[in-house]
Design a protein around this motif. Structure first.
Motif, mmCIF file in Angstrom:
data_model
loop_
_atom_site.group_PDB
_atom_site.id
_atom_site.type_symbol
_atom_site.label_atom_id
_atom_site.label_comp_id
_atom_site.label_asym_id
_atom_site.label_seq_id
_atom_site.Cartn_x
_atom_site.Cartn_y
_atom_site.Cartn_z
ATOM 1 N N ASP A 98 0.840 -1.197 0.000
ATOM 2 C CA ASP A 98 0.000 0.000 0.000
ATOM 3 C C ASP A 98 0.876 1.248 0.000
ATOM 4 N N GLU A 99 0.231 2.380 -0.239
ATOM 5 C CA GLU A 99 0.942 3.670 -0.247
ATOM 6 C C GLU A 99 -0.023 4.767 0.172
ATOM 7 N N ARG A 100 0.523 5.757 0.831
ATOM 8 C CA ARG A 100 -0.273 6.929 1.162
ATOM 9 C C ARG A 100 -0.261 7.829 -0.066
ATOM 10 N N CYS A 101 -1.347 8.517 -0.334
ATOM 11 C CA CYS A 101 -1.436 9.355 -1.537
ATOM 12 C C CYS A 101 -0.764 10.713 -1.271
ATOM 13 N N VAL A 102 0.576 10.609 -1.205
ATOM 14 C CA VAL A 102 1.418 11.789 -0.996
ATOM 15 C C VAL A 102 2.634 11.638 -1.913
ATOM 16 N N GLY A 110 2.260 7.765 -5.260
ATOM 17 C CA GLY A 110 1.339 8.413 -4.320
ATOM 18 C C GLY A 110 0.902 9.799 -4.752
ATOM 19 N N GLU A 111 1.687 10.377 -5.683
ATOM 20 C CA GLU A 111 1.374 11.748 -6.108
ATOM 21 C C GLU A 111 0.300 11.770 -7.198
ATOM 22 N N ALA A 112 -0.036 10.572 -7.714
ATOM 23 C CA ALA A 112 -0.978 10.507 -8.854
ATOM 24 C C ALA A 112 -2.425 10.447 -8.367
ATOM 25 N N SER A 129 -8.161 2.075 -4.635
ATOM 26 C CA SER A 129 -7.928 3.239 -3.765
ATOM 27 C C SER A 129 -8.729 3.040 -2.484
ATOM 28 N N ALA A 130 -8.295 3.725 -1.415
ATOM 29 C CA ALA A 130 -8.947 3.568 -0.114
ATOM 30 C C ALA A 130 -8.820 4.877 0.649
ATOM 31 N N GLY A 174 -8.753 10.253 7.148
ATOM 32 C CA GLY A 174 -9.275 10.675 5.838
ATOM 33 C C GLY A 174 -8.211 10.665 4.750
ATOM 34 N N GLN A 175 -7.007 10.231 5.114
ATOM 35 C CA GLN A 175 -5.908 10.207 4.130
ATOM 36 C C GLN A 175 -6.222 9.219 3.020
ATOM 37 N N LYS A 176 -6.064 9.645 1.766
ATOM 38 C CA LYS A 176 -6.282 8.743 0.639
ATOM 39 C C LYS A 176 -5.118 7.762 0.557
ATOM 40 N N ARG A 177 -5.453 6.537 0.182
ATOM 41 C CA ARG A 177 -4.484 5.468 0.105
ATOM 42 C C ARG A 177 -4.659 4.677 -1.200
ATOM 43 N N ILE A 178 -3.625 3.899 -1.535
ATOM 44 C CA ILE A 178 -3.718 2.891 -2.600
ATOM 45 C C ILE A 178 -3.322 1.571 -1.949
#
Ligand code: 6PG
Length: 247
Positions: A71-75, A107-109, A168-169, A175-179
């Motif tokens: 997984d990855e944080r959307c950052v 994560g930047e996408a 995505s999650a 509330g952080q977006k994740r993959i």
């Protein structure tokens, strides 16, 4: 198949044991041209990565190891929350692994677009079963105090995903977006290790491993590998509510 539980005196011995398992697993695949690994982020893996990068770096043929993330944080990758960024700092920057072998979740996408792209990247890079699911050779998972693993959170509809390899999650608290990889992909992995450290995790670990009421449907409890048992590597603090031999 019931999970295999291994308990170690402290976090250093825990991380060393996980590193030893990783090294043995790569060596056991010596006749295969590619060894695919999916790593978790968070804080627990740091010590394991640091040990791999120092004491073990020359004991592994990194040319055949392909690294993915669960997984990855959307950052962006240089953000302090980035799982890739943490792995780069603690491991990737210290080993001789070809850039093409590092399969970063971007994560930047846009999360949905990146989840679809990563599905395709896995499809092209990881061997598959007859029913089309990818089979990672080795996977490192953690567990949150709420029983989440990867970025599969309790009660989330992402747990029902039955086609995509990656979705995505959203983190329910922040509330952080994740993959995240999906449960079928996790469960088709050849060898899964949960690495859990610290007394804050003791209650959730005991609830999941004892099959306590209210725990059986938690994401980490739903990790039931089709190829065998998941291995839970714990330090003594995380295992304080379990009665097993100290390794
Ligand atoms: C993440 C991880 C996540 C992690 C658990 C445990 O992106 O945070 O993949 O599933 O493994 O939250 O995290 P700690 O190791 O920080 O306790």
């Amino acid at each position: 198949m019931p999970p295999i539980i291994k308990i170690f005196e402290n976090s250093q011995k825990l991380a060393t044991a996980v590193a030893d398992d990783f090294i043995q697993s790569v060596r056991a695949a010596k006749n295969r041209h590619r060894f695919t690994v999916a790593l978790s982020g968070g804080t627990t893996p740091r010590l394991f990565f640091e040990i791999l990068a120092t004491a073990c770096a020359n004991r592994i043929d990194w040319q055949k190891v392909h690294i993915f993330w669960v997984d990855e944080r959307c950052v962006p990758p240089d953000h302090p929350d980035s799982n890739y960024g943490m792995t780069l700092t603690t491991l990737l920057s210290a080993i001789d692994i070809p850039e093409i072998n590092v399969h970063r979740m971007r994560g930047e996408a846009d999360p949905q677009k990146e989840a679809a792209r990563y599905h395709r990247e896995i499809e092209q890079s990881v061997r598959k079963t007859k029913n089309g699911w990818p089979v990672f050779d080795w996977m490192l998972l953690g567990v949150g105090e709420d029983g989440h693993t990867a970025s599969l959170f309790p009660g989330s509809t992402t747990l029902d995903e039955s086609e995509s390899f990656c979705v995505s999650a959203i983190h329910p608290q922040t509330g952080q977006k994740r993959i995240t990889l999906t449960l079928p992909v996790i469960n088709h992995t050849r060898h899964i290790i949960f690495m859990v450290s610290g007394e804050k995790k003791a209650a959730i670990v005991a609830g999941i491993l004892k099959g306590a009421a209210g725990h059986t449907h938690l994401p980490a409890a739903l990790v039931q590998p089709v190829h065998g048992a998941a291995e839970w590597y714990l330090d003594r603090a995380a295992a304080m509510f379990l009665r097993d031999e100290i390794v």
